[in-house]
Scaffold this motif. Structure first.
Motif, PDB file in Angstrom:
ATOM      1  N   THR A  22      80.990 -77.325  88.093  1.00 56.25           N
ATOM      2  CA  THR A  22      79.574 -76.915  87.760  1.00 56.25           C
ATOM      3  C   THR A  22      79.478 -75.624  87.558  1.00 56.25           C
ATOM      4  OG1 THR A  22      79.246 -76.234  90.297  1.00 56.25           O
ATOM      5  CG2 THR A  22      78.819 -78.691  89.719  1.00 56.25           C
ATOM      6  N   THR A  23      78.408 -75.196  86.901  1.00 53.99           N
ATOM      7  CA  THR A  23      78.213 -73.610  86.594  1.00 53.99           C
ATOM      8  C   THR A  23      77.994 -72.928  87.801  1.00 53.99           C
ATOM      9  OG1 THR A  23      75.837 -74.105  86.245  1.00 53.99           O
ATOM     10  CG2 THR A  23      77.206 -74.092  84.407  1.00 53.99           C
ATOM     11  N   GLU A  24      77.365 -73.613  88.859  1.00 52.37           N
ATOM     12  CA  GLU A  24      77.476 -72.769  90.041  1.00 52.37           C
ATOM     13  C   GLU A  24      78.743 -72.591  90.857  1.00 52.37           C
ATOM     14  OE1 GLU A  24      75.598 -75.588  89.522  1.00 52.37           O
ATOM     15  OE2 GLU A  24      73.850 -74.718  89.094  1.00 52.37           O
ATOM     16  N   MET A  25      79.715 -73.406  90.714  1.00 54.48           N
ATOM     17  CA  MET A  25      80.848 -73.081  91.136  1.00 54.48           C
ATOM     18  C   MET A  25      81.789 -72.131  90.473  1.00 54.48           C
ATOM     19  SD  MET A  25      84.121 -75.968  91.789  1.00 54.48           S
ATOM     20  CE  MET A  25      83.175 -76.777  93.127  1.00 54.48           C
ATOM     21  N   GLN A  52      80.142 -68.582  91.381  1.00 57.43           N
ATOM     22  CA  GLN A  52      80.758 -68.439  92.842  1.00 57.43           C
ATOM     23  C   GLN A  52      82.116 -67.912  92.918  1.00 57.43           C
ATOM     24  OE1 GLN A  52      81.909 -71.583  95.212  1.00 57.43           O
ATOM     25  NE2 GLN A  52      81.574 -70.439  97.178  1.00 57.43           N
ATOM     26  N   LYS A  53      83.127 -68.543  92.172  1.00 59.16           N
ATOM     27  CA  LYS A  53      84.420 -67.972  92.022  1.00 59.16           C
ATOM     28  C   LYS A  53      84.608 -66.562  91.309  1.00 59.16           C
ATOM     29  CE  LYS A  53      85.397 -71.824  93.958  1.00 59.16           C
ATOM     30  NZ  LYS A  53      85.709 -71.740  95.529  1.00 59.16           N
ATOM     31  N   ILE A  54      83.753 -66.409  90.140  1.00 59.43           N
ATOM     32  CA  ILE A  54      83.740 -65.056  89.576  1.00 59.43           C
ATOM     33  C   ILE A  54      83.261 -64.090  90.491  1.00 59.43           C
ATOM     34  CG2 ILE A  54      82.461 -63.919  87.587  1.00 59.43           C
ATOM     35  CD1 ILE A  54      82.555 -66.473  85.988  1.00 59.43           C
ATOM     36  N   GLU A  55      82.314 -64.361  91.336  1.00 61.88           N
ATOM     37  CA  GLU A  55      81.551 -63.379  92.298  1.00 61.88           C
ATOM     38  C   GLU A  55      82.660 -63.206  93.267  1.00 61.88           C
ATOM     39  OE1 GLU A  55      79.013 -60.782  94.254  1.00 61.88           O
ATOM     40  OE2 GLU A  55      78.835 -61.717  92.327  1.00 61.88           O
ATOM     41  N   TYR A  56      83.427 -64.121  93.726  1.00 58.25           N
ATOM     42  CA  TYR A  56      84.402 -63.995  94.875  1.00 58.25           C
ATOM     43  C   TYR A  56      85.429 -62.924  94.439  1.00 58.25           C
ATOM     44  CZ  TYR A  56      88.508 -64.925  97.847  1.00 58.25           C
ATOM     45  OH  TYR A  56      89.608 -65.113  98.633  1.00 58.25           O
ATOM     46  N   ILE A  57      85.882 -63.250  93.053  1.00 56.46           N
ATOM     47  CA  ILE A  57      87.003 -62.215  92.349  1.00 56.46           C
ATOM     48  C   ILE A  57      86.565 -61.221  92.274  1.00 56.46           C
ATOM     49  CG2 ILE A  57      88.185 -62.050  90.455  1.00 56.46           C
ATOM     50  CD1 ILE A  57      88.492 -65.083  90.014  1.00 56.46           C
ATOM     51  N   HIS A  58      85.217 -60.797  91.631  1.00 57.28           N
ATOM     52  CA  HIS A  58      84.796 -59.588  91.660  1.00 57.28           C
ATOM     53  C   HIS A  58      84.423 -58.615  93.083  1.00 57.28           C
ATOM     54  CE1 HIS A  58      82.557 -60.316  87.544  1.00 57.28           C
ATOM     55  NE2 HIS A  58      84.044 -60.180  87.384  1.00 57.28           N
ATOM     56  N   GLN A  59      84.340 -59.282  93.997  1.00 59.44           N
ATOM     57  CA  GLN A  59      84.117 -58.793  95.277  1.00 59.44           C
ATOM     58  C   GLN A  59      85.592 -58.347  95.908  1.00 59.44           C
ATOM     59  OE1 GLN A  59      81.675 -57.464  96.909  1.00 59.44           O
ATOM     60  NE2 GLN A  59      80.382 -58.261  95.098  1.00 59.44           N
ATOM     61  N   ASN A  60      86.532 -58.851  95.485  1.00 64.68           N
ATOM     62  CA  ASN A  60      87.854 -58.793  96.227  1.00 64.68           C
ATOM     63  C   ASN A  60      88.288 -57.221  96.442  1.00 64.68           C
ATOM     64  OD1 ASN A  60      88.548 -61.303  97.005  1.00 64.68           O
ATOM     65  ND2 ASN A  60      89.590 -61.638  95.221  1.00 64.68           N
ATOM     66  N   PRO A  61      88.218 -56.392  95.232  1.00 60.87           N
ATOM     67  CA  PRO A  61      88.499 -54.940  95.628  1.00 60.87           C
ATOM     68  C   PRO A  61      87.514 -54.237  96.570  1.00 60.87           C
ATOM     69  CG  PRO A  61      87.886 -55.345  93.275  1.00 60.87           C
ATOM     70  CD  PRO A  61      87.845 -56.965  93.803  1.00 60.87           C
ATOM     71  N   VAL A  62      86.381 -54.794  96.511  1.00 60.84           N
ATOM     72  CA  VAL A  62      85.229 -54.033  97.506  1.00 60.84           C
ATOM     73  C   VAL A  62      85.631 -54.463  98.760  1.00 60.84           C
ATOM     74  CG1 VAL A  62      82.848 -54.023  97.996  1.00 60.84           C
ATOM     75  CG2 VAL A  62      83.473 -54.325  95.546  1.00 60.84           C
ATOM     76  N   PHE A  88      80.490 -65.662  80.908  1.00 57.39           N
ATOM     77  CA  PHE A  88      80.170 -66.762  81.400  1.00 57.39           C
ATOM     78  C   PHE A  88      78.685 -66.843  81.726  1.00 57.39           C
ATOM     79  CE2 PHE A  88      79.128 -69.165  85.336  1.00 57.39           C
ATOM     80  CZ  PHE A  88      79.016 -70.419  85.037  1.00 57.39           C
ATOM     81  N   ALA A  89      77.914 -67.526  81.217  1.00 56.51           N
ATOM     82  CA  ALA A  89      76.450 -67.295  81.372  1.00 56.51           C
ATOM     83  C   ALA A  89      75.985 -68.332  82.250  1.00 56.51           C
ATOM     84  CB  ALA A  89      75.709 -67.203  80.252  1.00 56.51           C
ATOM     85  N   GLY A  90      75.711 -68.301  83.594  1.00 59.53           N
ATOM     86  CA  GLY A  90      75.464 -69.436  84.429  1.00 59.53           C
ATOM     87  C   GLY A  90      74.368 -69.386  85.147  1.00 59.53           C
TER      88      GLY A  90
END
Length: 77
Positions: free
Chosen positions: A28-31, A34-44, A75-77
Motif C-alpha cells: 500500500t502507499t501508506e506502507m 511509513q518505511k520511507i519515514e522510518y528510514i529518514h528518521q534513523n540518523p535522527v 514517491f507521492a503517497g
C-alpha cells in the motif's frame, strides 16, 4: 536463545532476533510512506543530526524539493 547468538557478539549472552535480510512486500502507499519515514528518521534517532534532511546521504531533502547526492524518484503517497 544462547545457541542462536552469533559468536562475534561478545557483549551479549542471548540473541533474540534473527540476523539477516527479511524482505517485505510494500502493498500500500501508506506502507511505503511509513518505511520511507522510518528510514529518514534513523540518523535522527541515532543522534547524528537534528532533522532527517540534515543527513547528507538521506533522500529526505529530495522530498523537500532539494537536489540530493543521488538522484531519487519521489514517491507521492
Amino acid at each position: 536463545m544462547k545457541e542462536c547468538k552469533r559468536s562475534y557478539k561478545r557483549h551479549r549472552t542471548y540473541q533474540v532476533w534473527e540476523e539477516g535480510l527479511h524482505p517485505k512486500q510494500l502493498s500500500t502507499t501508506e506502507m511505503m510512506a511509513q518505511k520511507i519515514e522510518y528510514i529518514h528518521q534513523n540518523p535522527v534517532k541515532a543522534g547524528w543530526v537534528n532533522a532527517p534532511d540534515d543527513w547528507r546521504y538521506s533522500s529526505a531533502g529530495n522530498y523537500l524539493g532539494r537536489e540530493g547526492l543521488i538522484p531519487v524518484t519521489i514517491f507521492a503517497g
